[in-house]
Motif scaffolding. Structure first.
Motif, PDB file in Angstrom:
ATOM      1  N   ASP A 159      71.364   3.288  11.285  1.00  0.00           N
ATOM      2  CA  ASP A 159      70.042   3.716  11.732  1.00  0.00           C
ATOM      3  C   ASP A 159      69.011   3.560  10.625  1.00  0.00           C
ATOM      4  O   ASP A 159      67.886   3.080  10.869  1.00  0.00           O
ATOM      5  N   VAL A 160      69.382   3.983   9.416  1.00  0.00           N
ATOM      6  CA  VAL A 160      68.446   3.877   8.295  1.00  0.00           C
ATOM      7  C   VAL A 160      68.120   2.418   8.002  1.00  0.00           C
ATOM      8  O   VAL A 160      66.957   2.037   7.822  1.00  0.00           O
ATOM      9  N   HIS A 161      69.157   1.571   7.981  1.00  0.00           N
ATOM     10  CA  HIS A 161      68.947   0.162   7.645  1.00  0.00           C
ATOM     11  C   HIS A 161      68.221  -0.580   8.759  1.00  0.00           C
ATOM     12  O   HIS A 161      67.245  -1.296   8.512  1.00  0.00           O
ATOM     13  N   ASP A 162      68.685  -0.415   9.986  1.00  0.00           N
ATOM     14  CA  ASP A 162      68.137  -1.206  11.089  1.00  0.00           C
ATOM     15  C   ASP A 162      66.810  -0.660  11.599  1.00  0.00           C
ATOM     16  O   ASP A 162      65.818  -1.394  11.685  1.00  0.00           O
ATOM     17  N   GLU A 163      66.779   0.629  11.931  1.00  0.00           N
ATOM     18  CA  GLU A 163      65.574   1.167  12.543  1.00  0.00           C
ATOM     19  C   GLU A 163      64.489   1.478  11.514  1.00  0.00           C
ATOM     20  O   GLU A 163      63.379   0.956  11.593  1.00  0.00           O
ATOM     21  N   LEU A 164      64.833   2.350  10.542  1.00  0.00           N
ATOM     22  CA  LEU A 164      63.825   2.699   9.549  1.00  0.00           C
ATOM     23  C   LEU A 164      63.453   1.488   8.706  1.00  0.00           C
ATOM     24  O   LEU A 164      62.265   1.255   8.414  1.00  0.00           O
ATOM     25  N   GLY A 165      64.450   0.690   8.329  1.00  0.00           N
ATOM     26  CA  GLY A 165      64.159  -0.525   7.559  1.00  0.00           C
ATOM     27  C   GLY A 165      63.294  -1.492   8.332  1.00  0.00           C
ATOM     28  O   GLY A 165      62.361  -2.102   7.784  1.00  0.00           O
ATOM     29  N   GLY A 166      63.589  -1.642   9.628  1.00  0.00           N
ATOM     30  CA  GLY A 166      62.771  -2.529  10.458  1.00  0.00           C
ATOM     31  C   GLY A 166      61.348  -2.055  10.582  1.00  0.00           C
ATOM     32  O   GLY A 166      60.392  -2.860  10.533  1.00  0.00           O
ATOM     33  N   MET A 167      61.162  -0.739  10.752  1.00  0.00           N
ATOM     34  CA  MET A 167      59.804  -0.193  10.859  1.00  0.00           C
ATOM     35  C   MET A 167      59.028  -0.392   9.567  1.00  0.00           C
ATOM     36  O   MET A 167      57.837  -0.736   9.589  1.00  0.00           O
ATOM     37  N   LEU A 168      59.668  -0.210   8.436  1.00  0.00           N
ATOM     38  CA  LEU A 168      58.987  -0.397   7.166  1.00  0.00           C
ATOM     39  C   LEU A 168      58.629  -1.865   6.930  1.00  0.00           C
ATOM     40  O   LEU A 168      57.568  -2.182   6.373  1.00  0.00           O
ATOM     41  N   ILE A 201      59.600   1.806  -0.922  1.00  0.00           N
ATOM     42  CA  ILE A 201      60.280   2.601   0.106  1.00  0.00           C
ATOM     43  C   ILE A 201      61.373   1.784   0.769  1.00  0.00           C
ATOM     44  O   ILE A 201      62.468   2.295   1.053  1.00  0.00           O
ATOM     45  N   ILE A 202      61.109   0.508   1.033  1.00  0.00           N
ATOM     46  CA  ILE A 202      62.129  -0.364   1.629  1.00  0.00           C
ATOM     47  C   ILE A 202      63.354  -0.451   0.733  1.00  0.00           C
ATOM     48  O   ILE A 202      64.501  -0.357   1.200  1.00  0.00           O
ATOM     49  N   GLU A 203      63.132  -0.611  -0.574  1.00  0.00           N
ATOM     50  CA  GLU A 203      64.260  -0.687  -1.511  1.00  0.00           C
ATOM     51  C   GLU A 203      65.021   0.627  -1.558  1.00  0.00           C
ATOM     52  O   GLU A 203      66.255   0.644  -1.645  1.00  0.00           O
ATOM     53  N   ARG A 204      64.257   1.737  -1.477  1.00  0.00           N
ATOM     54  CA  ARG A 204      64.913   3.038  -1.501  1.00  0.00           C
ATOM     55  C   ARG A 204      65.746   3.245  -0.245  1.00  0.00           C
ATOM     56  O   ARG A 204      66.863   3.782  -0.288  1.00  0.00           O
ATOM     57  N   VAL A 205      65.213   2.821   0.903  1.00  0.00           N
ATOM     58  CA  VAL A 205      65.950   2.931   2.161  1.00  0.00           C
ATOM     59  C   VAL A 205      67.232   2.109   2.089  1.00  0.00           C
ATOM     60  O   VAL A 205      68.302   2.552   2.546  1.00  0.00           O
ATOM     61  N   LYS A 206      67.155   0.908   1.522  1.00  0.00           N
ATOM     62  CA  LYS A 206      68.352   0.082   1.359  1.00  0.00           C
ATOM     63  C   LYS A 206      69.396   0.795   0.501  1.00  0.00           C
ATOM     64  O   LYS A 206      70.591   0.769   0.805  1.00  0.00           O
ATOM     65  N   ALA A 207      68.909   1.435  -0.582  1.00  0.00           N
ATOM     66  CA  ALA A 207      69.840   2.132  -1.477  1.00  0.00           C
ATOM     67  C   ALA A 207      70.510   3.304  -0.765  1.00  0.00           C
ATOM     68  O   ALA A 207      71.718   3.546  -0.927  1.00  0.00           O
ATOM     69  N   ILE A 208      69.740   4.029   0.041  1.00  0.00           N
ATOM     70  CA  ILE A 208      70.312   5.154   0.794  1.00  0.00           C
ATOM     71  C   ILE A 208      71.353   4.645   1.790  1.00  0.00           C
ATOM     72  O   ILE A 208      72.439   5.216   1.927  1.00  0.00           O
ATOM     73  N   SER A 209      71.022   3.567   2.478  1.00  0.00           N
ATOM     74  CA  SER A 209      71.961   2.983   3.433  1.00  0.00           C
ATOM     75  C   SER A 209      73.241   2.545   2.740  1.00  0.00           C
ATOM     76  O   SER A 209      74.349   2.782   3.243  1.00  0.00           O
ATOM     77  N   GLU A 210      73.110   1.934   1.560  1.00  0.00           N
ATOM     78  CA  GLU A 210      74.286   1.481   0.814  1.00  0.00           C
ATOM     79  C   GLU A 210      75.136   2.651   0.347  1.00  0.00           C
ATOM     80  O   GLU A 210      76.364   2.571   0.321  1.00  0.00           O
ATOM     81  N   SER A 211      74.463   3.752  -0.040  1.00  0.00           N
ATOM     82  CA  SER A 211      75.230   4.912  -0.515  1.00  0.00           C
ATOM     83  C   SER A 211      76.002   5.562   0.627  1.00  0.00           C
ATOM     84  O   SER A 211      77.081   6.122   0.421  1.00  0.00           O
ATOM     85  N   LEU A 212      75.436   5.494   1.839  1.00  0.00           N
ATOM     86  CA  LEU A 212      76.130   6.051   2.990  1.00  0.00           C
ATOM     87  C   LEU A 212      77.329   5.210   3.392  1.00  0.00           C
ATOM     88  O   LEU A 212      78.399   5.725   3.702  1.00  0.00           O
ATOM     89  N   ARG A 213      77.156   3.910   3.372  1.00  0.00           N
ATOM     90  CA  ARG A 213      78.234   3.002   3.758  1.00  0.00           C
ATOM     91  C   ARG A 213      77.936   1.625   3.171  1.00  0.00           C
ATOM     92  O   ARG A 213      77.089   0.900   3.685  1.00  0.00           O
TER      93      ARG A 213
END
Length: 348
Positions: A159-168, A201-213
């Protein structure tokens, strides 16, 4: 001991003391009880008078009778002089009584016999069974929680990568279009700042997504995911690392790969937080039908027995290893670093 009614009284030394003993005391000949104090008889619901003359088969659980008879003759013949064991007696009302016995060969009324002491451990056995069931339920709950947590991590990461990342990304494109239409330097500068912030913010979202999985775990494999984490660890901490076996074709199921990764990540996190290490070494290899991960550091180490009861990290790693049929060994001592070794079965 003889009394005035010697032919009826049992010939047992220190009779008065024995009769008042809190432990059960018995003597057996010919597979039958020839003496019992009140405590021994009471454990199975009889009086001493009722118990004397009864055969073992009347007082031992059927599935344990052969074992008890074997042990009886081992002592009677002198093959084993003394023996301590746990047996299951049958109470007069039919329920099972757990008894711990310490019995030995002896001479009674001029003939070989087996005499001993017993205590009722039914309450202790019940408590042990309850504790075992509680542990099993805790292990099941821990496994269930781990599975659900992994499922949630995967869902959140997507969700973070696809939805939030896509919106950003869409927002960044809109800001870029706006920037091209700005007519003043001040407005162009503001939109460039907005673009920079959006990219951060996009880079931070990617990092959060990577930390989750970590995406590498699903797309590139366990070895690549571990390699990337080690690179990031060294970049953040300044602690150099070595990795051997990165390209070993690890024959692990997806479930085991995830568990191994989580154990590795928790171990590496502990190094970053506590070890004060100068070097970290990781190796991945296959030994026979086992996958083996080893994580070593040269830090301050610790004494496992001094850890607080709430140190859940090591407990979590141990439970993850148990859940996948693996073995986790942590070798640590104060002042000489820590070595973590995880073994888990390979796919055959």
């Amino acid at each position: 001991m003889h009394t005035a009614e010697g032919e009826h009284a049992p010939e047992v030394p220190f009779q008065a003391i024995i009769e008042q003993a809190l432990a059960g005391i018995y003597v057996m000949q010919d597979e039958r009880f020839v003496y019992s104090n009140k405590t021994w008889a009471g454990m199975v619901g009889y009086t001493p008078e009722e118990l004397v003359g009864m055969h073992l088969r009347e007082l031992v659980a059927p599935d344990f009778l052969d074992t008890v008879l074997h042990r009886y003759y081992q002592r009677l013949t002198g093959e084993v002089q003394s023996m301590r064991f746990h047996t299951r007696g049958v109470h007069k009302d039919g329920h099972i009584v757990h008894i711990e016995i310490h019995g030995s060969r002896m001479i009674f009324r001029g003939r070989p016999a087996v005499g001993g002491v017993g205590i009722d451990i039914s309450e202790r056995v019940a408590q042990d069974d309850a504790l075992r069931r509680s542990r099993e339920q805790l292990q099941e709950l821990t496994a269930y929680t781990s599975r659900k947590l992994e499922e949630q991590r995967l869902t959140f990461a997507r969700d973070v990568h696809d939805e939030l990342g896509g919106m950003l990304t869409a927002l960044k494109m809109d800001v870029s279009r706006i920037a091209r239409r700005m007519e003043t330097e001040e407005l162009r500068g503001m939109t460039q700042d907005a673009l920079g912030l959006t990219q951060d913010i996009i880079e931070r979202v990617k990092a959060i997504s990577e930390s989750l999985r970590p995406s590498a775990l699903d797309h590139d494999g366990l070895g690549i995911a571990i390699a990337r984490d080690l690179e990031q660890f060294s970049a953040r901490s300044g602690i150099p690392h070595t990795l051997t076996g990165r390209d070993v074709p690890l024959r692990l199921s997806p479930k085991r790969s995830i568990a191994v990764y989580r154990i590795f990540y928790e171990g590496l996190t502990n190094v970053a937080r506590h070890a004060q290490a100068q070097q970290v070494a990781v190796s991945l290899e296959e030994q026979d039908n086992w996958f083996v991960l080893e994580l070593r550091d040269d830090g301050v180490g610790f004494v496992p027995s001094t850890l607080a009861p709430r140190s859940l990290g090591l407990l979590s790693m141990s439970e993850r290893a148990r859940e996948i049929g693996g073995e986790l060994v942590i070798d640590a001592a104060r002042g000489r670093g820590t070595r973590l070794v995880l073994k888990t079965p390979l796919l055959i």
